[in-house]
Design an enzyme around this catalytic site. Structure first.
Site, mmCIF file in Angstrom:
data_model
loop_
_atom_site.group_PDB
_atom_site.id
_atom_site.type_symbol
_atom_site.label_atom_id
_atom_site.label_comp_id
_atom_site.label_asym_id
_atom_site.label_seq_id
_atom_site.Cartn_x
_atom_site.Cartn_y
_atom_site.Cartn_z
ATOM 1 N N LYS A 72 -0.989 1.589 -25.190
ATOM 2 C CA LYS A 72 -1.289 1.553 -26.625
ATOM 3 C C LYS A 72 0.038 1.658 -27.384
ATOM 4 O O LYS A 72 0.880 0.785 -27.213
ATOM 5 C CB LYS A 72 -2.329 2.615 -26.958
ATOM 6 C CG LYS A 72 -3.660 2.298 -26.246
ATOM 7 C CD LYS A 72 -4.768 3.283 -26.529
ATOM 8 C CE LYS A 72 -5.998 2.932 -25.703
ATOM 9 N NZ LYS A 72 -7.079 3.916 -25.836
ATOM 10 N N THR A 96 -3.024 6.910 -22.006
ATOM 11 C CA THR A 96 -2.896 5.548 -21.520
ATOM 12 C C THR A 96 -1.426 5.190 -21.701
ATOM 13 O O THR A 96 -0.687 5.891 -22.395
ATOM 14 C CB THR A 96 -3.723 4.550 -22.357
ATOM 15 O OG1 THR A 96 -3.258 4.618 -23.711
ATOM 16 C CG2 THR A 96 -5.205 4.857 -22.316
ATOM 17 N N TYR A 129 0.836 -1.203 0.000
ATOM 18 C CA TYR A 129 0.000 0.000 0.000
ATOM 19 C C TYR A 129 0.865 1.245 0.000
ATOM 20 O O TYR A 129 1.737 1.380 0.846
ATOM 21 C CB TYR A 129 -0.923 0.018 1.225
ATOM 22 C CG TYR A 129 -2.365 -0.108 0.799
ATOM 23 C CD1 TYR A 129 -2.962 0.926 0.080
ATOM 24 C CD2 TYR A 129 -3.102 -1.249 1.060
ATOM 25 C CE1 TYR A 129 -4.271 0.809 -0.360
ATOM 26 C CE2 TYR A 129 -4.409 -1.367 0.621
ATOM 27 C CZ TYR A 129 -4.984 -0.332 -0.087
ATOM 28 O OH TYR A 129 -6.267 -0.451 -0.535
HETATM 29 C C1 LIG Z 1 -8.170 4.195 -25.054
HETATM 30 C C2 LIG Z 1 -8.522 5.586 -24.777
HETATM 31 C C3 LIG Z 1 -8.950 5.991 -23.505
HETATM 32 C C4 LIG Z 1 -9.341 5.023 -22.419
HETATM 33 O O1 LIG Z 1 -8.354 4.263 -21.912
HETATM 34 P P1 LIG Z 1 -8.674 2.989 -20.961
HETATM 35 O O2 LIG Z 1 -7.335 2.605 -20.507
HETATM 36 O O3 LIG Z 1 -9.354 1.997 -21.813
HETATM 37 O O4 LIG Z 1 -9.536 3.471 -19.864
HETATM 38 C C5 LIG Z 1 -9.123 7.346 -23.273
HETATM 39 N N1 LIG Z 1 -8.923 8.249 -24.253
HETATM 40 C C6 LIG Z 1 -8.556 7.892 -25.501
HETATM 41 C C7 LIG Z 1 -8.354 8.940 -26.525
HETATM 42 C C8 LIG Z 1 -8.359 6.547 -25.797
HETATM 43 O O5 LIG Z 1 -8.026 6.210 -27.041
#
Ligand SMILES: *Cc1c(COP(=O)(O)O)cnc(C)c1O
Length: 411
Positions: free
Chosen positions: A225, A222, A51
């Site tokens: 990606k 994020t 934590y």
């Molecule tokens: C993927 C995405 C999100 C959300 O991300 P998560 O990790 O799925 O919550 C937010 N904004 C944009 C522009 C995205 O492409």
């Protein structure tokens, strides 16, 4: 995973099946990627036991020596990579990062000017189904007839609507944004600027496209990606907003940060500083361009006129008479994962829209280049044109598997 295998064969087998699925198929969902083995190893570690509410040097529990070290390292690497004045690495994912950022600078009822979902924006940019849309007043800008954002229209809207926040960023728009124009327009109307770089963070980190961080007050992203890190979120901002952002993350929204994820993020950010990652980011752009040219040759209508990033939005219904849902299913059958997607002002419904979105970041991680992209474009075309012919689809599936074997992932 020998302990897992012994203790829980069921879960072990499910994970193994997923591993095989990832090995044998082409991942072309634009928001997905494959992390390195190093990131995977860093993700499963003893920090999950810890934590660490608060921030390095200011925690609410003891025993933080190493949690502080790893979170500070992630912050330091992110700052350097993006040239950010302040970074918070605790948001659990992209959607919460946006919610947190809004709450840091807006009061309930405040107006936000964001991009329309059907024109490439994200659900969290004010779609009526989201919680933030119940709290804030979202108005939306769209792309023009040529597929690009019309900045003169955007300025007019900003002057008329006087938003507290102007939001840039997208999950299905494929062109380069003019960061300076957002900055100039926001200045004119006294708005705060925010950009959500969830999709393009890796292209920015790899210096393949321009960095928006100097131009915006708040940057959300994020980490999983194009950046190729563990699932998570990050908020960067100007010093002026640092305290508001940190307080909004904790205690505003979240409790204890997932330090194991932050450790894996530190590894990914370290990888992103290397020359290899820059090559990777440039190859993504090359691969996307070749895919664009090939698919155009096969008669596909490409939305926004083409791509400047890692993805393409195709109007499959308009070009081949096959709906987005049918195209997604056909491609699934040949082992190519994509997602159905609305196109600007789509006349069809979101569950069966006109388009599909295709991304090349994951297959580029697999080291596929122009030559493989040409093959893939041919398969995509054949699968969509023969979407009812399961014999033909089964045959293509074998060709896809053969290619995948030549580009192993974790073996
Ligand atoms: C993927 C995405 C999100 C959300 O991300 P998560 O990790 O799925 O919550 C937010 N904004 C944009 C522009 C995205 O492409």
């Amino acid at each position: 995973m020998k302990n897992l295998k012994r203790e829980d064969l069921k879960v072990y087998r499910i994970i193994k099946n997923e591993e095989k699925r990832q090995e044998e198929g082409l991942e072309m969902i634009a928001s997905e990627n494959y992390v390195s083995r190093a990131v995977l190893e860093a993700l499963g570690n003893v920090f999950t036991n810890k934590y660490s509410e608060g921030y390095p040097g200011h925690r609410y529990y003891g025993g933080q020596e190493f949690a502080d070290a790893v979170e500070s390292l992630a912050i330091k690497r992110a700052k350097k990579l993006f040239g950010a004045e302040h970074v918070n690495v605790q948001p659990l994912s992209g959607a919460p990062a946006n919610m947190i950022a809004y709450s840091a600078v807006l009061k309930p009822g405040d107006k936000v000017l964001g991009m329309d979902l059907s024109h490439g924006g994200h659900l969290t940019h004010g779609h009526p189904v989201t919680f933030s849309a119940k709290i804030y007043n979202f108005v939306r800008y769209k792309t023009g007839a040529d597929g690009k954002i019309n900045y003169r229209e955007l300025e007019k809207m900003a002057i008329q609507e006087k938003p507290k926040l102007i939001l840039a960023g997208f999950s299905a728009y494929t062109r380069q944004l003019d960061y300076r124009k957002f900055q100039t327009i926001a200045k004119k109307v006294g708005a705060i600027t925010m950009i959500d770089i969830a999709h393009i963070a890796g292209l920015i980190a790899g210096k393949a496209i321009e960095n928006p961080v100097p131009y915006f007050d708040i940057i959300t992203t994020t980490t999983h990606k194009t950046l190729r890190g563990p699932r998570g979120g990050m908020i960067m901002c100007k010093k002026k907003f640092a305290t508001a952002i940190d307080k909004a993350v904790f205690p505003g929204f979240q409790g204890g940060p997932h330090i194991n994820t932050i450790a894996a993020l530190a590894v990914a950010l370290g990888e992103a500083q290397k020359n290899d990652f820059r090559k990777y980011a440039r190859q993504i752009l090359k691969n996307a361009k070749v895919l664009e040219q090939e698919l155009k040759k096969y008669g596909f209508k490409i939305m926004f006129g083409g791509t400047d990033n890692h993805m393409l939005l195709l109007d499959v219904f308009g070009s081949k008479g096959v709906s987005g849902r049918e195209a997604e299913i056909a491609l699934d059958k040949i082992g190519i994962s994509v997602n159905k997607n609305v196109i600007p002002d789509d006349k069809r419904k979101p569950l069966d829209p006109s388009g599909i979105r295709i991304g090349v970041s994951a297959i580029t991680t697999r080291k596929m280049k122009e030559k493989e992209i040409r093959k893939i474009a041919d398969w995509i075309n054949r699968a969509i044109e023969n979407y009812r012919d399961s014999r033909k689809l089964t045959k293509i599936r074998e060709e896809v598997k053969t290619l995948c074997r030549l580009f192993p992932l974790y073996r």
